[in-house]
Scaffold this motif. Sequence first.
Motif, PDB file in Angstrom:
ATOM      1  N   GLN A   1       0.841  -1.191   0.000  1.00 10.79           N
ATOM      2  CA  GLN A   1       0.000   0.000   0.000  1.00 10.79           C
ATOM      3  C   GLN A   1       0.872   1.235   0.000  1.00 10.79           C
ATOM      4  OE1 GLN A   1      -3.035   0.095   2.996  1.00 10.79           O
ATOM      5  NE2 GLN A   1      -3.775   2.122   2.429  1.00 10.79           N
ATOM      6  N   GLN A   2       0.995   1.850  -1.191  1.00 11.64           N
ATOM      7  CA  GLN A   2       1.793   3.068  -1.292  1.00 11.64           C
ATOM      8  C   GLN A   2       1.000   4.267  -0.798  1.00 11.64           C
ATOM      9  OE1 GLN A   2       4.340   3.711  -4.755  1.00 11.64           O
ATOM     10  NE2 GLN A   2       3.321   5.668  -5.080  1.00 11.64           N
TER      11      GLN A   2
ATOM     12  N   PRO B   1       5.549   8.608  -7.543  1.00 17.54           N
ATOM     13  CA  PRO B   1       6.488   8.007  -8.492  1.00 17.54           C
ATOM     14  C   PRO B   1       5.827   6.970  -9.390  1.00 17.54           C
ATOM     15  CG  PRO B   1       6.890   7.173  -6.275  1.00 17.54           C
ATOM     16  CD  PRO B   1       5.851   8.245  -6.145  1.00 17.54           C
ATOM     17  N   LEU B   2       5.862   7.198 -10.707  1.00 20.90           N
ATOM     18  CA  LEU B   2       5.321   6.258 -11.683  1.00 20.90           C
ATOM     19  C   LEU B   2       6.404   5.852 -12.658  1.00 20.90           C
ATOM     20  CD1 LEU B   2       1.784   7.705 -12.561  1.00 20.90           C
ATOM     21  CD2 LEU B   2       2.354   5.884 -10.944  1.00 20.90           C
TER      22      LEU B   2
ATOM     23  N   GLY C   1      12.800   2.836 -14.566  1.00 21.62           N
ATOM     24  CA  GLY C   1      12.789   3.402 -13.230  1.00 21.62           C
ATOM     25  C   GLY C   1      11.484   4.135 -12.985  1.00 21.62           C
ATOM     26  N   ARG C   2      11.567   5.285 -12.295  1.00 19.24           N
ATOM     27  CA  ARG C   2      10.360   6.033 -11.963  1.00 19.24           C
ATOM     28  C   ARG C   2      10.625   7.529 -11.976  1.00 19.24           C
ATOM     29  NH1 ARG C   2       9.730   1.145 -10.125  1.00 19.24           N
ATOM     30  NH2 ARG C   2       7.630   0.269  -9.968  1.00 19.24           N
TER      31      ARG C   2
ATOM     32  N   ALA D   1      11.457  -0.072  -6.464  1.00 25.93           N
ATOM     33  CA  ALA D   1      10.157  -0.565  -6.923  1.00 25.93           C
ATOM     34  C   ALA D   1       9.031  -0.159  -5.992  1.00 25.93           C
ATOM     35  CB  ALA D   1      10.201  -2.088  -7.044  1.00 25.93           C
ATOM     36  N   PHE D   2       9.368   0.196  -4.730  1.00 23.63           N
ATOM     37  CA  PHE D   2       8.349   0.561  -3.753  1.00 23.63           C
ATOM     38  C   PHE D   2       8.340   2.061  -3.465  1.00 23.63           C
ATOM     39  CE2 PHE D   2       9.543  -3.860  -3.007  1.00 23.63           C
ATOM     40  CZ  PHE D   2       8.306  -4.473  -3.170  1.00 23.63           C
ATOM     41  N   GLY D   3       8.959   2.849  -4.363  1.00 26.09           N
ATOM     42  CA  GLY D   3       8.855   4.291  -4.271  1.00 26.09           C
ATOM     43  C   GLY D   3       9.838   4.963  -3.347  1.00 26.09           C
TER      44      GLY D   3
END
Length: 771
Positions: A270-271, A599-600, A590-591, A648-650
């Motif tokens: 859950q971001q 972050p996307l 990346g993001r 990967a998890f921001g």
Amino acid sequence: MTHSKRRWSPSLAAIVLAGFATQAAAQESGAPAETESPGTTDIIVTAQKRSESVNSVPLSITAVSGGDLQAQGVTDVAGLAKVTPGFNAIDSGFGTPVYFLRGIGFFDSSLAAKPTVTVYTDEVPIPYSVMTAGASFDLERVEVLKGPQGTLFGSNATGGAINYIAAKPTWSPEAGLALSYGRFNRFSAEGYASGPLSETLAARISLRHEGGGDWQKSYTRNASLGQRAFTQGRLQLAWRPVDTVRVNLMINANQDHGDTQAPQLVTPFQQSAGFFDPRLVAYPTAPASNRAADWGDSFALKKDNWQVQAALRGEVDLSDDITLTSISAYSRFKEAYGQESDGTALRLTDVFLEGDIRAFSQELRLAGSLMGDGSWIVGGNYEWGKTHELLTQRLDDQSSAHVFDRFGFPSIELVPQLGDTRYRSIAAFADVSVPIVDTLTLIGGIRYTDTKVDFAGCTLNAGNGTYARGFELIFGLPSGTIPLGGCVTFNDAGQPALFEGSLPEDNISWRGVLQWKPSGGQLFYASVSRGYKSGSFATLAGNRFSQYTPVRQEQVTAYEIGFKSALLDRRVQLNGALFYYDYLDKQLKGRTIVPVFGPLEALVNVPKSRIKGAELQLVVTPVDGLRANFGATYIDSKVTRSFTNYSAFGAVTDFDGYRFPYTPKWQLNADLEYRWAIGGAKQAFLGANYSYRSSTYGDFRPDARLFIDDYGLLDLRAGIGDADGKWTASLYAQNVTDEYYWHTAARRGDAVIRFAGMPATYGVNMSFKFR
């Protein structure tokens, strides 16, 4: 998440023993495939676009015959990991496979993603990895070339090149049939017929069908998945009007109506509260089993894919030692299928993919001899490709209710992502091998490449239009500004628009090799080479133009020293290499920060990194009938300059000092086979294949949720047959220890997933040849 797994980890002795490998191969029809000797077989390959012994090529190569591939159960490109140290294949999660050689790979699920390990059939490029499903079919051999191959094979081969050599039409009648049946009702039927149609024309037709039932099982309900339905065919014509002219036409086609694989849910993530579905918290995670998975019913998880490729190769001997070669090819590929993305039966991020590829290539080259044992090649090539990709994401009401309920209208239903790409490449190249003295040869090559990539893409308004309506409110736009079918991607002025971009680039690839042959069967070499992978755009859920910023071309400069040594009357072949890769602008998904969403995904360049490693190869025939192949690759990868992006998890992270994802330090392979006479013209055989991969992660930043555990796979085979190969009957067992393993670990929205490998499989094979 914790789990238990059956483990077959190699002991220290096994690691030492398996520290060496090479594989056998045959060569094209019309030339001797191998040179007989009291021990190991000397194999002829065309890795440098000329016929020569594999142990006379100053390059690290794994070459395997079509017969050996069949015996070891290698039926696709990913299966080469069983026989090729340093090779790794993973599932991107959206149908596009990703291939790695010695740690060099490009993880992008886009249809138009150009690889770093390019696959060829008879030197004809298969330009996109998604098109490689039918490459392992009716083969004489496969050659896996390691390290940058930019001078002879062009751009997008920074990691290496895989060249499949198809079995050719014969000038005497022959035919063959192979049948297989195994666990999960998996079966295959393959046959060919070959022979002359006239004094100057020969033909070969080959057909193969693979079918079977489900192998995945839902762990929350009574449901299964995993059917196989793949059919392919090949027609070849060989025309020899005179001794100096050779023309070959090859037409390949395949269709795939099998199921897509469902991933396993590892844990929810859950971001933010924005799009997180609270049902994920209570959803059970997958048990530690290769077969366990779960999936929803948003889209049918069945492929409707087909592909056709036509290639025309012409060779004309202009003199005794100069040959003109032309290779032309056109390919068409289409796909349509549903893909479970989050590993649950919930409607979270399930997708439906539609794609279309058209590609053309043309190579023209001259080759000849020089100063006795020397040689030269000059030529040019042209490549053109056009791709269309539409990825439609279906979201459940609860997954977006937290954001859109406050606006007083329904939640998001469909979010399509559009990407149209055009690729063009023009290149000129030259390669020369010059003997300096009898034992010393200097080899040099150069290629100039000019590329251009044009891209148009955006996220579209579809379904109930809620996605667009939400952003109209965010940007203060009147309701209905974005019509159905319009773009919901915003430019710098905050207006919805189609992103359009162009990326022109050029580069010069080169190589230099010093080769020393002090005596027969002994070769030492030192090489330095440079290769490039072209820049790229990505098809993704772009909310801002900034997400579509392309990555520039990446550059790999490779340094390698190695040896190839035949010992004990050629009963032992020992090869080894040390290599160092200087990596600039490595391409990475990346993001970037996007308002509202944070972050996307976006493509980025890692400024500087490196790979260093070692490889040992060994083939041993200690007694007649016994053959052992052992091999190992050690890879140490690292980012060597400050590079800040998002995990990967921001999490904001400086990746300096981190290892590459999907890059195990150790990869080991071993294959043993013993054959003996059992009376008359019959013989029996026993064989075993073992492959091992050490642990790695699915992201630069180590995280237990993206851990890929080490694993070892053991396959066994046994059978009898005619000594001349007229018939064979055998039993096989793959992953006999039923090792639980997975090759991909990734975050998909608010779910962390992994793709597991196949469980234990077993069955029977039968083959017949008629001459």
